[in-house]
Design a protein around this motif. Structure first.
Motif, PDB file in Angstrom:
ATOM      1  N   ASN A   1      -8.896  10.791  -5.498  1.00  0.00           N
ATOM      2  CA  ASN A   1      -7.749  11.702  -5.517  1.00  0.00           C
ATOM      3  C   ASN A   1      -7.143  11.732  -4.127  1.00  0.00           C
ATOM      4  OD1 ASN A   1      -5.898  13.774  -6.078  1.00  0.00           O
ATOM      5  ND2 ASN A   1      -7.382  15.367  -5.561  1.00  0.00           N
TER       6      ASN A   1
ATOM      7  N   CYS B   1      -3.061   7.888  -5.692  1.00  0.00           N
ATOM      8  CA  CYS B   1      -2.445   8.493  -4.510  1.00  0.00           C
ATOM      9  C   CYS B   1      -1.076   9.035  -4.885  1.00  0.00           C
ATOM     10  CB  CYS B   1      -2.358   7.488  -3.364  1.00  0.00           C
ATOM     11  SG  CYS B   1      -1.757   5.852  -3.809  1.00  0.00           S
ATOM     12  N   MET B   2      -0.918  10.333  -4.730  1.00  0.00           N
ATOM     13  CA  MET B   2       0.293  11.018  -5.170  1.00  0.00           C
ATOM     14  C   MET B   2       1.380  10.941  -4.118  1.00  0.00           C
ATOM     15  SD  MET B   2       0.660  14.825  -6.692  1.00  0.00           S
ATOM     16  CE  MET B   2       2.242  15.510  -7.127  1.00  0.00           C
ATOM     17  N   HIS B   3       2.592  10.636  -4.577  1.00  0.00           N
ATOM     18  CA  HIS B   3       3.762  10.565  -3.700  1.00  0.00           C
ATOM     19  C   HIS B   3       4.345  11.955  -3.497  1.00  0.00           C
ATOM     20  CE1 HIS B   3       7.813   9.617  -2.312  1.00  0.00           C
ATOM     21  NE2 HIS B   3       7.405   8.391  -2.059  1.00  0.00           N
TER      22      HIS B   3
ATOM     23  N   LEU C   1      -0.680  20.102 -12.735  1.00  0.00           N
ATOM     24  CA  LEU C   1      -1.161  18.980 -11.936  1.00  0.00           C
ATOM     25  C   LEU C   1      -2.683  18.998 -11.848  1.00  0.00           C
ATOM     26  CD1 LEU C   1      -0.940  16.586  -9.977  1.00  0.00           C
ATOM     27  CD2 LEU C   1      -0.510  18.250  -8.136  1.00  0.00           C
TER      28      LEU C   1
ATOM     29  N   SER D   1       4.912   2.747 -10.366  1.00  0.00           N
ATOM     30  CA  SER D   1       3.946   3.809 -10.599  1.00  0.00           C
ATOM     31  C   SER D   1       3.289   3.605 -11.968  1.00  0.00           C
ATOM     32  CB  SER D   1       4.637   5.171 -10.611  1.00  0.00           C
ATOM     33  OG  SER D   1       5.228   5.496  -9.393  1.00  0.00           O
TER      34      SER D   1
ATOM     35  N   CYS E   1      -0.226   4.476  -7.328  1.00  0.00           N
ATOM     36  CA  CYS E   1       0.678   5.504  -6.817  1.00  0.00           C
ATOM     37  C   CYS E   1       1.391   6.163  -7.996  1.00  0.00           C
ATOM     38  CB  CYS E   1       1.691   4.843  -5.868  1.00  0.00           C
ATOM     39  SG  CYS E   1       3.008   5.924  -5.273  1.00  0.00           S
ATOM     40  N   TYR E   2       1.597   7.471  -7.908  1.00  0.00           N
ATOM     41  CA  TYR E   2       2.291   8.213  -8.965  1.00  0.00           C
ATOM     42  C   TYR E   2       2.954   9.416  -8.317  1.00  0.00           C
ATOM     43  CZ  TYR E   2      -1.352  11.744  -8.647  1.00  0.00           C
ATOM     44  OH  TYR E   2      -2.189  12.731  -8.175  1.00  0.00           O
ATOM     45  N   ASN E   3       3.771  10.134  -9.073  1.00  0.00           N
ATOM     46  CA  ASN E   3       4.332  11.384  -8.553  1.00  0.00           C
ATOM     47  C   ASN E   3       4.331  12.433  -9.644  1.00  0.00           C
ATOM     48  OD1 ASN E   3       7.176  11.961  -9.699  1.00  0.00           O
ATOM     49  ND2 ASN E   3       7.322   9.784  -9.155  1.00  0.00           N
ATOM     50  N   PHE E   4       4.604  13.669  -9.261  1.00  0.00           N
ATOM     51  CA  PHE E   4       4.616  14.790 -10.203  1.00  0.00           C
ATOM     52  C   PHE E   4       5.918  15.567 -10.075  1.00  0.00           C
ATOM     53  CE2 PHE E   4       2.429  18.177 -12.658  1.00  0.00           C
ATOM     54  CZ  PHE E   4       1.634  17.394 -13.491  1.00  0.00           C
TER      55      PHE E   4
ATOM     56  N   LEU F   1      -3.517  19.727  -2.990  1.00  0.00           N
ATOM     57  CA  LEU F   1      -3.702  18.544  -3.834  1.00  0.00           C
ATOM     58  C   LEU F   1      -5.115  17.995  -3.718  1.00  0.00           C
ATOM     59  CD1 LEU F   1      -2.755  16.060  -5.522  1.00  0.00           C
ATOM     60  CD2 LEU F   1      -1.988  15.054  -3.355  1.00  0.00           C
TER      61      LEU F   1
END
Length: 387
Positions: A266, A231-233, A212, A64, A101-104, A257
């Motif tokens: 996004n 693109c959020m995981h 976010l 990520s 790709c990333y996450n929150f 989102l």
């Protein structure tokens, strides 16, 4: 669909030549050595890209480009962190890497209580056991108010397990829960985890979603200019953990989102395992609805249990209708005229995987089996119902 493989860089026990033999053509990786919140220099990106290309592969997805905890808490020097993130995106765009790709998820990424759950075949799988999670939360972490977050029958079982557990059993449980940051090297002991949880005091799901939305407003325009799809995981598992809110767990969360910033930059990482662990989530329906905003796929399967436990099943077993999900994305590829990258997510410990120093879930033979099975589904769907 483009076959990719997650690689943790030069320190990964699985080498690029081995990955090339799997048949995958794309690499999913990151500059894990750079601290969260700092700039990824263009020179470092190009050096890693050259290493991948020398092996006959291509760097398809960044996983990520991590989001600093201060962004999730809404504290600290956020303007510097946002500026650094934007600069990293520009550098990735200059290097021609199209997907990030990333996450929150606060504090932890995916959470499991067992890293070596034995399947009937003798293979070892990852598992989330609701009873062990309750034992950790209530009896080891001793989080105030934790009892209210667990079912009475699960709590009773947790107390019985804890009463008979050795110190080694408890240490193993802590290690398993801390393993959910496969690309990072920070791990917490019990006091350290308590301090991290305390730093989120007062932050509920609404506040986390607001943080976010601010993050996306700050960075998505730069991603769009750089030609990058972010693109959020989804949350893994898709439920609050250790009193921390989770905000990308179901259909409404996904809709929220993409509404935060209306841009093709996004988007969503559609993870069939994370979303599949949600009892109310209909994966084929979600795939059909959100396919236009999906930039990356994680394909794995889970088998759920009534108490909230689940384990990672074979890629074509479990509760997720994998062929129906894949069919939705094949149709989306036809609409776009371009491939969507996917990777076989997680894998059992099979055969010579035993003894190799790989990250939990990121075995060689286990993922190779998953990749082969998914490849077969894709070929079958294309043959019988061309899209």
């Amino acid at each position: 669909m483009q076959e990719t493989w997650r690689w943790f860089g030069p320190l990964d026990d699985i080498t690029l030549p081995e990955i090339r033999q799997t048949g995958a053509t794309g690499i999913v990786t990151a500059l894990h050595e750079i601290p969260y919140g700092e700039v990824w220099p263009l020179e470092a990106i190009l050096a890693r890209k050259a290493m991948i290309e020398q092996a006959g592969l291509r760097w398809s997805v960044v996983e990520s480009l991590p989001v600093h905890e201060d962004v999730k808490r809404g504290t600290g020097d956020l303007q510097r962190i946002f500026a650094n993130y934007r600069e990293s995106l520009r550098n990735l765009g200059k290097a021609g890497i199209p997907t990030v790709c990333y996450n929150f998820m606060p504090v932890l990424d995916w959470t499991r209580t067992d890293l070596a759950y034995r399947m009937a075949t003798g293979a070892l799988a990852l598992r989330f056991d609701a009873m062990r999670q309750a034992a950790f939360d209530v009896l080891m972490l001793e989080r105030p108010g934790a009892e209210a977050d667990h079912r009475p029958d699960v709590l009773a079982a947790a107390r019985a397990w804890f009463a008979g557990a050795t110190q080694a059993d408890r240490d193993t449980l802590l290690t398993s829960i801390m393993a959910g940051l496969p690309g990072a090297y920070d791990r917490y002991d019990i006091p350290g985890l308590r301090r991290m949880l305390d730093s989120y005091a007062g932050i509920d799901a609404a506040a986390l979603k607001a943080h976010l939305a601010r993050f996306l407003r700050e960075v998505v325009p730069t991603a769009e200019e750089a030609g990058i799809a972010m693109c959020m995981h989804p949350d893994d598992p898709p439920r609050p953990i250790l009193g921390l809110p989770r905000i990308i767990s179901n259909r409404q969360d996904l809709a929220d989102l993409i509404a935060m910033v209306d841009s093709p930059a996004n988007g969503i990482t559609f993870c069939t395992g994370s979303l599949g662990a949600g009892v109310a989530n209909n994966l084929p329906a979600l795939a059909r609805e959100f396919a236009p905003r999906v930039a990356f796929l994680h394909l794995r399967n889970v088998t759920k249990e009534p108490d909230g436990s689940f384990h990672e099943a074979d890629h074509l077993a479990g509760d997720v209708d994998m062929p129906a999900v894949i069919a939705a994305f094949l149709a989306e590829e036809k609409r776009r005229g371009t491939e969507i990258p996917y990777r076989p997510d997680h894998g059992h410990v099979l055969l010579s995987d035993a003894g190799r120093k790989t990250h939990p879930g990121y075995t060689l033979i286990g993922r190779l089996r998953g990749l082969a099975e998914l490849r077969g589904v894709i070929a079958g769907l294309r043959h019988h119902a061309p899209v």
